[in-house]
Design an enzyme around this catalytic site. Sequence first.
Site, mmCIF file in Angstrom:
data_model
loop_
_atom_site.group_PDB
_atom_site.id
_atom_site.type_symbol
_atom_site.label_atom_id
_atom_site.label_comp_id
_atom_site.label_asym_id
_atom_site.label_seq_id
_atom_site.Cartn_x
_atom_site.Cartn_y
_atom_site.Cartn_z
ATOM 1 C CD GLU A 122 3.491 1.006 -11.671
ATOM 2 O OE1 GLU A 122 2.449 1.678 -11.563
ATOM 3 O OE2 GLU A 122 3.572 -0.050 -12.306
ATOM 4 C CG HIS A 298 -6.060 1.771 -16.430
ATOM 5 N ND1 HIS A 298 -5.809 0.775 -17.336
ATOM 6 C CD2 HIS A 298 -4.921 1.916 -15.708
ATOM 7 C CE1 HIS A 298 -4.576 0.323 -17.162
ATOM 8 N NE2 HIS A 298 -4.016 1.010 -16.185
ATOM 9 C CD GLU A 299 -4.494 4.722 -13.260
ATOM 10 O OE1 GLU A 299 -3.916 3.944 -12.475
ATOM 11 O OE2 GLU A 299 -4.106 4.909 -14.439
ATOM 12 C CG HIS A 302 -4.230 -0.570 -11.779
ATOM 13 N ND1 HIS A 302 -3.718 -1.751 -12.260
ATOM 14 C CD2 HIS A 302 -3.774 0.408 -12.611
ATOM 15 C CE1 HIS A 302 -2.979 -1.504 -13.344
ATOM 16 N NE2 HIS A 302 -3.010 -0.208 -13.584
HETATM 17 N N1 ARG Z 1 0.554 2.043 -13.164
HETATM 18 C C1 ARG Z 1 0.283 3.236 -13.880
HETATM 19 C C2 ARG Z 1 -0.891 2.937 -14.770
HETATM 20 O O1 ARG Z 1 -0.824 2.240 -15.722
HETATM 21 C C3 ARG Z 1 1.410 3.750 -14.689
HETATM 22 C C4 ARG Z 1 2.615 4.194 -13.929
HETATM 23 C C5 ARG Z 1 3.802 4.210 -14.774
HETATM 24 N N2 ARG Z 1 4.844 5.010 -14.235
HETATM 25 C C6 ARG Z 1 6.035 5.150 -14.803
HETATM 26 N N3 ARG Z 1 6.873 5.924 -14.225
HETATM 27 N N4 ARG Z 1 6.396 4.555 -15.884
HETATM 28 O O2 ARG Z 1 -1.956 3.283 -14.520
HETATM 29 ZN ZN ZN Z 2 -2.228 0.642 -15.289
#
Ligand code: ARG
Ligand code: ZN
Length: 852
Positions: A122, A298-299, A302
Site C-alpha cells: 500500500e 486498527h489492522e 481494517h
Molecule cells: N494502511 C496502513 C495502516 O494504516 C498504512 C500503510 C501506509 N503505507 C505507506 N506506505 N504509506 O494501517
Molecule cells: Zn489504517
Amino acid sequence: MSNVQTTYLKDYKAPEFGIKNCDLVFELFEDYTQVTNMMSIVKVDKNSKNIVLNSVDLELTELYLNDLKLKDTRYIIDKETLTVLDVPDDFKLIIINKIYPHLNSELDGLYKSGDIFCTQNEPEGFRRITPYLDRPDVMAVFKTTLVANREKYPILLSNGNTASSFKLDDGRHGITWDDPHPKPAYLFALVAGDLGVVKDTFKTASAKIVRLNIYTDKGNESKCKHAMKSLKEAMLWDEEKYGREYDLTLYNIVAVDSFNMGAMENKGLNIFNSAYVLADEDTATDANFMGIQSVIAHEYFHNWTGNRITCRDWFQLTLKEGLTVFRDQCFSADLNSKEVQRIEDVKALRERQFVEDASPTAHPIQPNSYMAINNFYTATVYEKGAEIIRMIHTLLGEENYRKATDLYFESFDGQAVRTDDFLWAMSKASGVDLKAFETWYHQSGTPKLHVEERYENGEYKLTLTQKVPNAVDGSEQKPYYYPLKIALLSDNGKEILAETLIVSKDKEEFVYKLKSKPVLSINRDFSAPVIVEQKENNYPFLMKFDKNSFVKYESTQSFGVLTIESIMEGKVVDEEYIKSFESLLNTDIDLSYKALLLELPTVSTLMQRQTEVDFELIYEAKEKLELHIATKFQDKLLDIYKKYHKPTCKDIDAKSIGERSIKNRCLKLLSALKNDEVIELANNQYNESITMTDRAVALDILENISPAFAEIAQADFYKKYKDDTLVMNKYFSILAASHREGTLDRVMALQNDNAYNELVPNLVRSLIGVFARNYKHFHAKDGYGYKFVVDKIIDIDKINPQMASGLAGAFKIYEKMNIENKKAMKTELDRVVSTQSISKNVYEIVSKIIKI
Ligand code: ARG
Ligand code: ZN
C-alpha cells in the site's frame, strides 16, 4: 525536479480492464526473485485497444498472451508502465520478471528485513513486484505459490488459506496459498523466513474457529503475549460493537524490524513493525503496551473497513483510515479509561495535525491532488479523518450510527467506494441530512470558533462566530456544520443544562432565560476539532467544578498557557494559577487522568499560538514556571512520588499504570530543581525499578540534569540492551531529545554507533527524527541543526524517499518562524530542491513549504 507530475481527483477514470484471477509464483533466491504472473483479464471498456500496466523498476524476462510468446513489437516498456498492444476482449497474460529484494532499501514492494522476505504494497508497492493494474478499484482473486530454500525459509506465507505444499530435489520447498476474497493488489502480501510462532484460536460469534498466529524472529515468542491478547479483544469488540465477524479461518501476523510505517492490514496476513507487536515489562513502556493494543486492533478492524470495503482511489484514503482510527480509538476507550483515551487522542491531534493544518502542506481529509500519494498518510487523513467520523457519530447518536454502519457494510461489501458512499449510508439509515457537513471533507485548515457571552435582563446570550481560514491557495472557504457540546453551570458548580448545539453559520446566537449569569463549559469531549477563542474565561472555576473530564483538562491547559504567556511578557507567575494547580495536586481522582492534568502545556501548544515563533522565549518562560512549581510544591510532589513509587511492581493493569504515570509526572516536575535530591531519586529509580517505563523516565531526567550520573546509567543501559533494537530506539530518542549542550554533536557521533543503522526506519526516526523535533537544538540560531537534518534528508532520500520525506515534515513550521530562523531554514531548504536527484516525495513536501 520541477517536472514532477501531479495527480488530480477530478481526472479519475474507471478502469478499462478488470482482472478476474491472478496466479503468482515467486521463486525466492538470495540474489534475485523470479515472479511468474498469470492473469485472466477482461476488457471493461470495449473501445480500449491497449492495456497499460503499472510497472516500476522491473526486469522483464518473457511475456505471453493467450500462451503465445510476444515479440517486443507487441509491447512497450516505459519508465513506469508496460503497455501491451492490441489485446482481445478476454485474455490470459503471463509475465515473467525478475526483482532484487535484497537491494530494495525503499522498503516498498518485496524486500528483506534482516533475513525475512516481506512486502509492503500500500499504496503502490505491487507495481515494483510485477506489472499489474495497481489501483484499488481493480480487485482480483489471488493464488500464490512461494518457492524457497527449505532450511533458510521454512515458513512461507501469503494471503488466505494454504492449499498445497511440495518439496523439490534441490533443497527447496513450495507452498500454495488461496485467497477466496477478491482484493486490490495493495492488500497482497508474502513472507518467507525462519520464524518463531505463537499460536492461539478465537471462536467467532457464529462458533467458527479461527487460528491465530503471530510470527516473529526466533527468541521473541514470549514478547507476543500482549499482541495476541489484544487481537482477541479486538475480534470480540468488533462483533459486539459493529456486528462484524472475521471471514477466514486463519489470521496471521508477522513482525519485522524494517518497516516504513506502523503496520499493514494485508488480507489474512498483517505485516507489522515489530515495535507494535513485541513487548514485555523489561523492554517496553506502558505507552508501548497501549500502542500495541491499538495498532493490533486498527489492522484487525481494517478487515471490514478497508478490505471487505475498500477505496475507489487513493483520494478516498480517509474512507478507510479515518473510520478505522475512530474505531480503534473507541476500542481503546472501551478497554481502558475513556477520559484518558479521549484526552490522549486530542493531544495527539493538536500536536501533529493542527500544526500540519496551519502549514502550506495543509490538505482536506480528502485531498484533490498529490505528487506522491505516500505523502498523504498524514495526521490529517488519519486523525482529523477520525474526528470527522466521531462528529457523524455524535450527530446520529449511537443507535442510528450502528444502523448506518450496518447499511454501509450491507450496501458496499466487496466494492471499492468513495467517502460519498459512506456519507450516503450514514444519512440514509439515520434520516440525518449531512449535506452541510460535507465541507469537512473538502476544506483544509483548523476552523476557529469565537465565543462571546452576554447576560442582561434575565437573558444569557451566547454569540458564536466561525473564523474559517483560507485554503492554502488563498481561496475563501465556507463555514462548517458541527455538533458543539456545551453545558451551563451555576455559580456553585451545578449543571443548569447540558446540550449539543449545531453550529452551522458564520455567526449565530443562542439565548437562554436564566436567573443569573452562568459559567460556560464549551466543546465538551472535544465534540468538534476546532480552536475555541473565548473573551472571558473561567478556567479556575471549571478546573474545580466541571464534571466533563475533557473541559476540566482543557481549562487546566488553557490556564497554563495564559500563565506562561504572561511570563513571556515579563510578568510574574500568576498566583491564582498556582493555587488551582495546588488543588489539582490534592484532588483524589483517577491517577492516569491526574497525571495528564498535572502536565504543563507543551512547547508545541505554545508555539501554535504565536504569530512569529521564537522557541527560546517559550522555553525560558516554561522553565521558569516549572521551577516555580517544583520549588513551591517540592514536599507535596515528593509525598506523591514516594507513595506510588513501587519499583518491583511490573503489572500493566490500569491501577499500576496510573501509579507509574502519577509518580513519574511528579518526578519530572521535581526535576526542574536539578538538585542532588532529585538526581538521587532518578538514579535510584533507574537502578531499582524493573519496568522499562520507570527506567526510561529516569534515564531521560538524568540525561537532562546530571551528565555525570547520566553517563553511568547510559553505559549500563547500553550494555544490557545493545542487541535489542527496539530498546535502542528509546536510547537514541532520549539522547536526541536532550536539552543539554552538545546534543547535535552527540547525535552526529551516534550515527556511527554499532546499534544504529540508517537502513532501519525506526532507528532513523529515533535519532534523526527525534532530533528534528528537539526545538532547542534543531532550531538553534546558528542554523547547524537545520543543516544537519537537511544533509540527512538528502542522504537518506537515496536510500528510502518515504523516510526522507517524513524527516522533511519537521520544517512544516517554516512560515511561522522568526526572521532569523526562517532565513537559516530557507538556505537549507533551497539546497534540497536544487538537488538533482531528489525524490518526488521530498520535493512535494519541501516545495510546498517554501512555496515554489
Ligand atoms: N494502511 C496502513 C495502516 O494504516 C498504512 C500503510 C501506509 N503505507 C505507506 N506506505 N504509506 O494501517
Ligand atoms: Zn489504517
